[in-house]
Design an enzyme around this catalytic site. Sequence first.
Site, PDB file in Angstrom:
ATOM      1  N   PRO A 105       0.822  -1.223   0.000  1.00 25.65           N
ATOM      2  CA  PRO A 105       0.000   0.000   0.000  1.00 25.65           C
ATOM      3  C   PRO A 105       0.853   1.270   0.000  1.00 25.65           C
ATOM      4  O   PRO A 105       0.449   2.295  -0.492  1.00 25.65           O
ATOM      5  CB  PRO A 105      -0.806  -0.118   1.300  1.00 25.65           C
ATOM      6  CG  PRO A 105      -0.696  -1.537   1.727  1.00 25.65           C
ATOM      7  CD  PRO A 105       0.570  -2.069   1.163  1.00 25.65           C
TER       8      PRO A 105
ATOM      9  N   GLU B 262      -2.032  -8.545   6.560  1.00 22.67           N
ATOM     10  CA  GLU B 262      -1.401  -7.275   6.929  1.00 22.67           C
ATOM     11  C   GLU B 262      -0.115  -7.038   6.137  1.00 22.67           C
ATOM     12  O   GLU B 262       0.584  -6.050   6.358  1.00 22.67           O
ATOM     13  CB  GLU B 262      -1.062  -7.285   8.426  1.00 22.67           C
ATOM     14  CG  GLU B 262      -2.239  -7.001   9.321  1.00 22.67           C
ATOM     15  CD  GLU B 262      -2.839  -5.633   9.044  1.00 22.67           C
ATOM     16  OE1 GLU B 262      -4.046  -5.555   8.807  1.00 22.67           O
ATOM     17  OE2 GLU B 262      -2.095  -4.641   9.037  1.00 22.67           O
TER      18      GLU B 262
ATOM     19  N   ARG C 262       1.879  -4.865 -22.221  1.00 32.98           N
ATOM     20  CA  ARG C 262       1.378  -4.231 -23.454  1.00 32.98           C
ATOM     21  C   ARG C 262       2.524  -3.476 -24.153  1.00 32.98           C
ATOM     22  O   ARG C 262       2.436  -3.169 -25.342  1.00 32.98           O
ATOM     23  CB  ARG C 262       0.224  -3.269 -23.200  1.00 32.98           C
ATOM     24  CG  ARG C 262       0.557  -2.080 -22.373  1.00 32.98           C
ATOM     25  CD  ARG C 262      -0.649  -1.170 -22.169  1.00 32.98           C
ATOM     26  NE  ARG C 262      -1.034  -0.482 -23.367  1.00 32.98           N
ATOM     27  CZ  ARG C 262      -0.430   0.628 -23.810  1.00 32.98           C
ATOM     28  NH1 ARG C 262       0.612   1.122 -23.171  1.00 32.98           N
ATOM     29  NH2 ARG C 262      -0.847   1.216 -24.895  1.00 32.98           N
TER      30      ARG C 262
ATOM     31  N   ASP D 255       2.353   8.741 -32.477  1.00 30.38           N
ATOM     32  CA  ASP D 255       3.242   9.315 -31.477  1.00 30.38           C
ATOM     33  C   ASP D 255       2.845   8.729 -30.127  1.00 30.38           C
ATOM     34  O   ASP D 255       1.712   8.818 -29.736  1.00 30.38           O
ATOM     35  CB  ASP D 255       3.036  10.849 -31.481  1.00 30.38           C
ATOM     36  CG  ASP D 255       3.816  11.510 -30.367  1.00 30.38           C
ATOM     37  OD1 ASP D 255       4.570  10.780 -29.677  1.00 30.38           O
ATOM     38  OD2 ASP D 255       3.679  12.705 -30.176  1.00 30.38           O
TER      39      ASP D 255
HETATM   40  C1  LIG Z   1      -3.678  -0.868  12.515  1.00 27.91           C
HETATM   41  C2  LIG Z   1      -4.373  -1.693  11.454  1.00 27.91           C
HETATM   42  C3  LIG Z   1      -5.871  -1.699  11.615  1.00 27.91           C
HETATM   43  N1  LIG Z   1      -4.035  -1.197  10.108  1.00 27.91           N
HETATM   44  C4  LIG Z   1      -4.661  -2.047   9.093  1.00 27.91           C
HETATM   45  C5  LIG Z   1      -4.233  -1.668   7.721  1.00 27.91           C
HETATM   46  N2  LIG Z   1      -2.783  -1.672   7.641  1.00 27.91           N
HETATM   47  C6  LIG Z   1      -2.322  -1.245   6.332  1.00 27.91           C
HETATM   48  C7  LIG Z   1      -2.720  -2.274   5.315  1.00 27.91           C
HETATM   49  C8  LIG Z   1      -3.701  -2.001   4.388  1.00 27.91           C
HETATM   50  C9  LIG Z   1      -4.075  -2.994   3.460  1.00 27.91           C
HETATM   51  C10 LIG Z   1      -3.456  -4.210   3.489  1.00 27.91           C
HETATM   52  C11 LIG Z   1      -3.878  -5.274   2.531  1.00 27.91           C
HETATM   53  N3  LIG Z   1      -2.726  -5.674   1.719  1.00 27.91           N
HETATM   54  C12 LIG Z   1      -1.953  -6.749   1.995  1.00 27.91           C
HETATM   55  C13 LIG Z   1      -0.959  -6.813   1.037  1.00 27.91           C
HETATM   56  C14 LIG Z   1      -1.152  -5.743   0.147  1.00 27.91           C
HETATM   57  C15 LIG Z   1      -0.477  -5.298  -0.988  1.00 27.91           C
HETATM   58  C16 LIG Z   1      -0.894  -4.156  -1.619  1.00 27.91           C
HETATM   59  C17 LIG Z   1      -1.990  -3.443  -1.135  1.00 27.91           C
HETATM   60  C18 LIG Z   1      -2.407  -2.177  -1.759  1.00 27.91           C
HETATM   61  N4  LIG Z   1      -3.406  -1.426  -1.283  1.00 27.91           N
HETATM   62  N5  LIG Z   1      -3.512  -0.306  -2.037  1.00 27.91           N
HETATM   63  C19 LIG Z   1      -2.587  -0.312  -2.997  1.00 27.91           C
HETATM   64  N6  LIG Z   1      -2.400   0.666  -3.930  1.00 27.91           N
HETATM   65  C20 LIG Z   1      -1.864  -1.498  -2.863  1.00 27.91           C
HETATM   66  C21 LIG Z   1      -0.807  -1.850  -3.757  1.00 27.91           C
HETATM   67  N7  LIG Z   1       0.020  -2.082  -4.523  1.00 27.91           N
HETATM   68  C22 LIG Z   1      -2.687  -3.888  -0.015  1.00 27.91           C
HETATM   69  C23 LIG Z   1      -2.267  -5.039   0.617  1.00 27.91           C
HETATM   70  C24 LIG Z   1      -2.469  -4.473   4.393  1.00 27.91           C
HETATM   71  C25 LIG Z   1      -2.117  -3.492   5.323  1.00 27.91           C
HETATM   72  C26 LIG Z   1      -2.160  -0.769   8.603  1.00 27.91           C
HETATM   73  C27 LIG Z   1      -2.566  -1.198   9.988  1.00 27.91           C
END
Ligand SMILES: CC(C)N1CCN(Cc2ccc(Cn3ccc4ccc(-c5n[nH]c(N)c5C#N)cc43)cc2)CC1
Length: 238
Positions: free
Chosen positions: A88, A115, A152, A167
């Site tokens: 994220p 997470e 792509r 272009d």
């Molecule tokens: C305190 C506690 C309630 N908080 C809970 C949320 N935590 C942050 C958190 C948030 C979501 C996820 C889900 N997740 C797992 C692996 C993963 C990889 C990418 C993405 C992702 N999201 N958005 C993007 N642009 C991404 C990309 N590229 C999301 C992912 C994982 C972790 C922070 C702690």
Amino acid sequence: MRIDVLTVLPGLFDCFLKEGVIGKAISSGKVEVKVHNIRDFTTDKHRVVDDVPYGGGPGMVLKPEPIFRAYDELTKEGEKPYVLLTEPWGEKFNQEMAVELSKKPRLMIICGRYEGVDERVKSLVDREVSIGDYVLTGGELPAMVIMDAVLRLIPGVLGNLESLRADSFSDRGLLGYPNYTRPAEFRGMKVPEVLLSGHHKKIESWRKEQSLRKTLERRPEIIENLKRKGLLTKEELE
Ligand SMILES: CC(C)N1CCN(Cc2ccc(Cn3ccc4ccc(-c5n[nH]c(N)c5C#N)cc43)cc2)CC1
């Protein structure tokens, strides 16, 4: 190009790798994409891939061992891949990065879930990438977005569309021009006369002007960025 994807949800990739331009590129052998289930690299009876976080806190964390086993197995032979981890809070993915990644002979994309991954997995990673400032449930959709934008760009994947692209607007990150098709008038809305003129030079300059105008209106920072890099011609700047 070869891409190896590591994920605990391999089924999410089924349609993406079968359909459309990407599906054709894979079935024709222009590119190779292999999706690996991280669970297949566990050694316990229950095929455990995650565990509770040290120090407490919500959710689960992807364990390092199965991911390292997958990496070791998949890199035994051939060129070492350039490894991406979708996160994220990773570096923002954009067209410039897509162009850079499309030149790598081999990529590996590690998709987080829950997470996220154990921090030690990042010792395998060349680039942590995010596709935008919004929160998703995992790294698989970001991996598909990245693969779509990168594949792509591989010569031959877009087929004859490549040669038609006078272009590379989109490859400079400029927004696209308006598209129209038959009928010439629909519910009182007419196709711009220039597009019916058959005058290719006029059509091309109209499209260029539309693309620049739209980009200036909606994403002025893209124009500034191209100006700074000297990627806009004199007439485009007028
Ligand atoms: C305190 C506690 C309630 N908080 C809970 C949320 N935590 C942050 C958190 C948030 C979501 C996820 C889900 N997740 C797992 C692996 C993963 C990889 C990418 C993405 C992702 N999201 N958005 C993007 N642009 C991404 C990309 N590229 C999301 C992912 C994982 C972790 C922070 C702690």
